[in-house]
Design a protein around this motif. Structure first.
Motif, PDB file in Angstrom:
ATOM      1  N   ILE A 111      49.065  40.347  45.935  1.00 47.55           N
ATOM      2  CA  ILE A 111      48.886  41.326  46.682  1.00 47.55           C
ATOM      3  C   ILE A 111      49.547  42.670  46.372  1.00 47.55           C
ATOM      4  O   ILE A 111      50.492  42.487  45.686  1.00 47.55           O
ATOM      5  CB  ILE A 111      49.530  41.294  48.346  1.00 47.55           C
ATOM      6  N   PHE A 112      48.386  43.703  46.134  1.00 48.44           N
ATOM      7  CA  PHE A 112      49.165  45.113  45.399  1.00 48.44           C
ATOM      8  C   PHE A 112      48.712  46.198  46.457  1.00 48.44           C
ATOM      9  O   PHE A 112      47.534  46.323  46.732  1.00 48.44           O
ATOM     10  CB  PHE A 112      48.274  45.045  44.192  1.00 48.44           C
ATOM     11  N   ASP A 113      49.676  47.022  46.805  1.00 48.50           N
ATOM     12  CA  ASP A 113      49.589  48.218  47.696  1.00 48.50           C
ATOM     13  C   ASP A 113      49.144  49.383  46.496  1.00 48.50           C
ATOM     14  O   ASP A 113      49.945  49.758  45.654  1.00 48.50           O
ATOM     15  CB  ASP A 113      50.823  48.513  48.205  1.00 48.50           C
ATOM     16  N   THR A 114      47.689  49.560  46.817  1.00 47.26           N
ATOM     17  CA  THR A 114      47.280  50.605  46.015  1.00 47.26           C
ATOM     18  C   THR A 114      47.449  51.956  46.515  1.00 47.26           C
ATOM     19  O   THR A 114      47.157  52.974  45.560  1.00 47.26           O
ATOM     20  CB  THR A 114      45.609  50.690  45.785  1.00 47.26           C
ATOM     21  N   ARG A 115      48.125  52.048  47.440  1.00 50.85           N
ATOM     22  CA  ARG A 115      48.431  53.451  47.978  1.00 50.85           C
ATOM     23  C   ARG A 115      50.016  53.875  47.771  1.00 50.85           C
ATOM     24  O   ARG A 115      49.996  55.153  48.304  1.00 50.85           O
ATOM     25  CB  ARG A 115      48.071  53.538  49.431  1.00 50.85           C
ATOM     26  N   GLY A 116      50.810  52.974  47.798  1.00 47.09           N
ATOM     27  CA  GLY A 116      52.230  53.284  47.804  1.00 47.09           C
ATOM     28  C   GLY A 116      52.841  52.045  47.448  1.00 47.09           C
ATOM     29  O   GLY A 116      52.868  51.059  46.787  1.00 47.09           O
ATOM     30  N   ALA A 175      40.533  47.614  54.049  1.00 54.35           N
ATOM     31  CA  ALA A 175      40.704  48.986  54.427  1.00 54.35           C
ATOM     32  C   ALA A 175      41.967  49.850  54.251  1.00 54.35           C
ATOM     33  O   ALA A 175      42.023  50.928  54.132  1.00 54.35           O
ATOM     34  CB  ALA A 175      40.109  48.881  55.687  1.00 54.35           C
ATOM     35  N   ASP A 176      43.023  48.911  54.404  1.00 52.56           N
ATOM     36  CA  ASP A 176      44.231  49.502  54.321  1.00 52.56           C
ATOM     37  C   ASP A 176      44.827  49.786  53.110  1.00 52.56           C
ATOM     38  O   ASP A 176      46.085  50.129  52.927  1.00 52.56           O
ATOM     39  CB  ASP A 176      45.509  48.695  55.240  1.00 52.56           C
ATOM     40  N   GLY A 177      44.271  49.492  51.803  1.00 52.38           N
ATOM     41  CA  GLY A 177      44.531  49.664  50.645  1.00 52.38           C
ATOM     42  C   GLY A 177      45.057  48.614  49.906  1.00 52.38           C
ATOM     43  O   GLY A 177      45.595  48.694  48.763  1.00 52.38           O
ATOM     44  N   SER A 178      44.934  47.519  50.534  1.00 56.88           N
ATOM     45  CA  SER A 178      45.772  46.016  50.114  1.00 56.88           C
ATOM     46  C   SER A 178      44.625  45.693  49.103  1.00 56.88           C
ATOM     47  O   SER A 178      43.386  45.617  49.292  1.00 56.88           O
ATOM     48  CB  SER A 178      45.831  45.161  51.198  1.00 56.88           C
ATOM     49  N   PHE A 179      45.234  45.430  47.635  1.00 60.22           N
ATOM     50  CA  PHE A 179      44.333  44.768  46.838  1.00 60.22           C
ATOM     51  C   PHE A 179      44.587  43.081  46.586  1.00 60.22           C
ATOM     52  O   PHE A 179      46.031  42.863  46.328  1.00 60.22           O
ATOM     53  CB  PHE A 179      44.400  45.436  45.620  1.00 60.22           C
ATOM     54  N   LEU A 180      43.833  42.426  46.978  1.00 62.45           N
ATOM     55  CA  LEU A 180      44.138  40.811  46.947  1.00 62.45           C
ATOM     56  C   LEU A 180      43.503  40.156  45.817  1.00 62.45           C
ATOM     57  O   LEU A 180      42.150  40.690  45.424  1.00 62.45           O
ATOM     58  CB  LEU A 180      43.448  40.269  48.116  1.00 62.45           C
TER      59      LEU A 180
END
Length: 646
Positions: free
Chosen positions: A7-12, A153-158
């Motif tokens: 999991i990677f948070d693309t927004r923060g 949609a929440d910016g999570s990259f899986l």
């Protein structure tokens, strides 16, 4: 072999929920039962399940560079890692393990994205570089190893080795992509880069993807392609010598292992070639595994035994009942999306057998695509000669009419089954090849789908997959073009998918020396006449192997790895097929024409037509709906994996 996820948070830098990451990781436990590991820091979570093959004591993952600013999770094998280690050490990199995984970390530091050009092997990996705030993903050139991803949609990259790890996250929408359904019923699989779910994608073969914090998700970038130049002038004798050298090198690299190693042996040309070369490279008898069928029409065990006896292998053979059809739901859960190659059943069984004796098995997969072995290649070349004699406009009018009016005659001798040939003659080369490999051809899919579903397709045809690849093939040679198409479609979506999931279900690593990218590149420089000559496919491979294998192994008719679907659906699976195809689960989708489904069942079970392949395709789609789409997430309360900072 292993399983990776993350999991990677693309927004923060929101915290990663370890419970969600662990659930995603454990969904792939079968891929790596030996060890599991997680890396979690603000905004990043990486997971790994390990099947220990090389550097058993210190090769654990996630694995880091010297200051732990770079972290990798890796599935596959880098076969040339021993050559890369001294090169990287000369650049100042310090190694703490003897594993091929650590080569990836230091190669990234040394060469960045260009590191993938240096790797020879099968791989899918994800690498986190904290200093660059970049998550880098890459997949091997011929897509032996899988890699799925999705941006929520929440910016999570899986990402994950299997689609089930993304589903285990809980936040992936299970909305079916209608275009994927069209591709599935045409091809028997969903073609790269699409998946059955709108929100998820497969990373295509020979592609890389850089995901950077705070930036929009970029498109994957290609780093390699095969070019059929066909421009190497060489006579047959020299070509045979060069091919034998390349086969030995490819197989030697794939025999590096610290665990028991063997090979599949079907008795066909490709697996027999691999075993013959292995025997010449090994001081000990080679472990070989094959399955026999109690139906003589599908049984090649005697040919496998002939090769095993010649090379004095430790041969293991088990009988499989011809009514071995209890795997339908198991396969649906294993593949995560609709998959309709019925040879998945014997493939599952031979992997199950092999795992009793070895942890690594070499296979002959890729030989037909690399060397020109499919019977359909010879038929296509014959049609191409006819197509070249008439302009397309003339052919479309004349043969289009004949194709429409000539009856479908599955029951008749082959010489009278001209409908498909007429239909192919009316098409362009790419259209004709797509038509020839389709399970349900265009008119059948039109009848299969409801009017409402056809409106959702908005005119899309799976033929577009072939047209897109053909536009990049860079060749107008008839054989080279369809080899290129198979390398991009059938090999990736069908063969490699089948073998990866079936082997990983039993924690078995399978290596494919006939898919070595350097071997594939070299064969692409050879004339098409060295691949298909007259009615003989794999001409060069067979010539090269004549000193090593008997004539009746090399030149007997190709049998294939098939199961008796037609008989099953009129006999022991008669009621199951009727209940599944005409049942409520398919009907409630609203996607199918119930009258046509009833026609498929009735016509097949009455013996009027052989609809076994279309019926299997529908049956496996229904099994997917029940076993995957309708399956609950283990903990539906955990749906994002990201937590806002306190």
């Amino acid at each position: 072999m292993c399983g990776i996820t993350g999991i990677f948070d693309t927004r923060g830098r929101r915290d990663i929920d370890r419970r969600v990451l662990s659930r995603m990781n454990e969904s792939q436990h079968h891929r790596g039962p030996d060890e599991g590991g997680l890396h979690v820091e603000p905004g990043v979570g990486l997971g790994h399940r390990r099947l220990s093959i090389i550097d058993l004591s210190t090769g654990q993952q996630p694995l880091y560079n010297e200051d732990q600013s770079v972290c990798v999770v890796f599935n596959g094998e880098i076969y040339n890692y021993q050559e890369l280690i001294p090169e990287l050490q000369a650049l100042g990199h310090v190694f703490h393990t003897r594993s091929d995984t650590e080569v990836i970390v230091h190669a990234w530091e040394a060469w960045g994205e260009d590191c993938v050009h240096r790797f020879r092997g099968m791989f899918a990996f994800a690498l986190w570089d904290r200093n660059r705030e970049t998550l880098f993903l890459a997949r091997d050139r011929l897509a032996v190893k899988p890699l799925f991803y999705a941006l929520l949609a929440d910016g999570s990259f899986l990402f994950g080795s299997e689609l089930k790890s993304l589903l285990a996250h809980g936040g992936l929408a299970r909305d079916i992509d209608p275009l994927a359904v069209e591709e599935y019923f045409a091809l028997g699989y969903v073609a790269e880069p699409r998946t059955i779910f709108r929100q998820a994608r497969k990373l295509p073969p020979a592609h890389m993807l850089s995901v950077r914090r705070g930036q929009p998700l970029a498109e994957p970038k290609a780093y390699w392609d095969v070019r059929f130049s066909l421009d190497q002038p060489v006579d047959v004798e020299d070509a045979c010598a060069q091919l034998n050298d390349r086969l030995r090198e490819s197989i030697r690299l794939r025999m590096i292992s610290e665990v028991p190693l063997g090979a599949f042996l079907s008795g066909g040309v490709d697996s027999s070639a691999v075993v013959a070369v292995m025997a010449g490279l090994s001081a000990e008898p080679v472990n070989t595994c094959s399955i026999a069928f109690d139906d003589p029409a599908f049984n090649e065990a005697a040919f496998a035994q002939q090769v095993a006896d010649r090379y004095r292998t430790n041969h293991h053979c088990e009988m499989v009942a011809s009514d071995d059809f209890d795997l339908i739901d198991t396969l649906a859960r294993l593949y995560d999306e609709p998959y309709a190659d019925s040879s998945a059943i014997p493939t599952y069984r031979v992997c199950q057998l092999a795992r009793k004796h070895v942890t690594v098995a070499l296979s002959g997969d890729g030989g037909d695509e690399t060397f020109g072995g499919y019977r359909r290649y010879r038929m296509h070349l014959m049609e191409e000669r006819l197509r070249a004699a008439l302009p397309h406009g003339v052919r479309r009018r004349i043969f289009g009419l004949l194709g429409r009016v000539y009856p479908k005659a599955d029951w008749a001798p082959r010489m009278f089954r001209a409908k498909t040939t007429f239909e192919g003659m009316a098409r362009t080369s790419v259209e004709a090849y797509f038509h020839s490999v389709s399970i349900l051809r265009g008119p059948m899919r039109t009848q299969l789908f409801s009017a409402a579903f056809r409106r959702e397709l908005a005119g899309y045809s799976a033929e577009e997959v072939f047209r897109t690849h053909a536009g990049k093939a860079g060749t107008d040679d008839p054989l080279a073009l369809i080899q290129y198409l198979d390398l991009k479609t059938y090999l990736v979506g069908d063969i490699n998918t089948k073998v990866d999931r079936a082997s990983m279900a039993h924690s078995l690593e399978v290596r494919e020396p006939l898919m070595d990218h350097e071997l594939v590149e070299w064969m692409a420089t050879q004339s098409s006449s060295l691949k298909v000559r007259g009615q003989e496919g794999k001409f060069l491979l067979k010539k090269a192997l004549e000193p090593s294998l008997p004539q009746d192994i090399l030149y007997r008719p190709k049998m294939g790895f098939a199961v008796p679907l037609a008989r099953w659906f009129r006999g022991p699976l008669r009621e199951r097929v009727r209940e599944a195809v005409l049942g409520a689960r398919l009907a409630e989708t609203g996607w199918f024409n119930q009258d046509y489904l009833r026609h498929l069942v009735d016509a097949h079970q009455s013996g009027v037509r052989d609809y076994s392949s279309p019926l299997w395709t529908v049956l496996m789609f229904e099994a997917f709906l029940r076993n995957v789409l309708d399956a609950p997430v283990s903990d539906p309360a955990l749906v994002t994996g990201l937590q806002a900072p306190a």
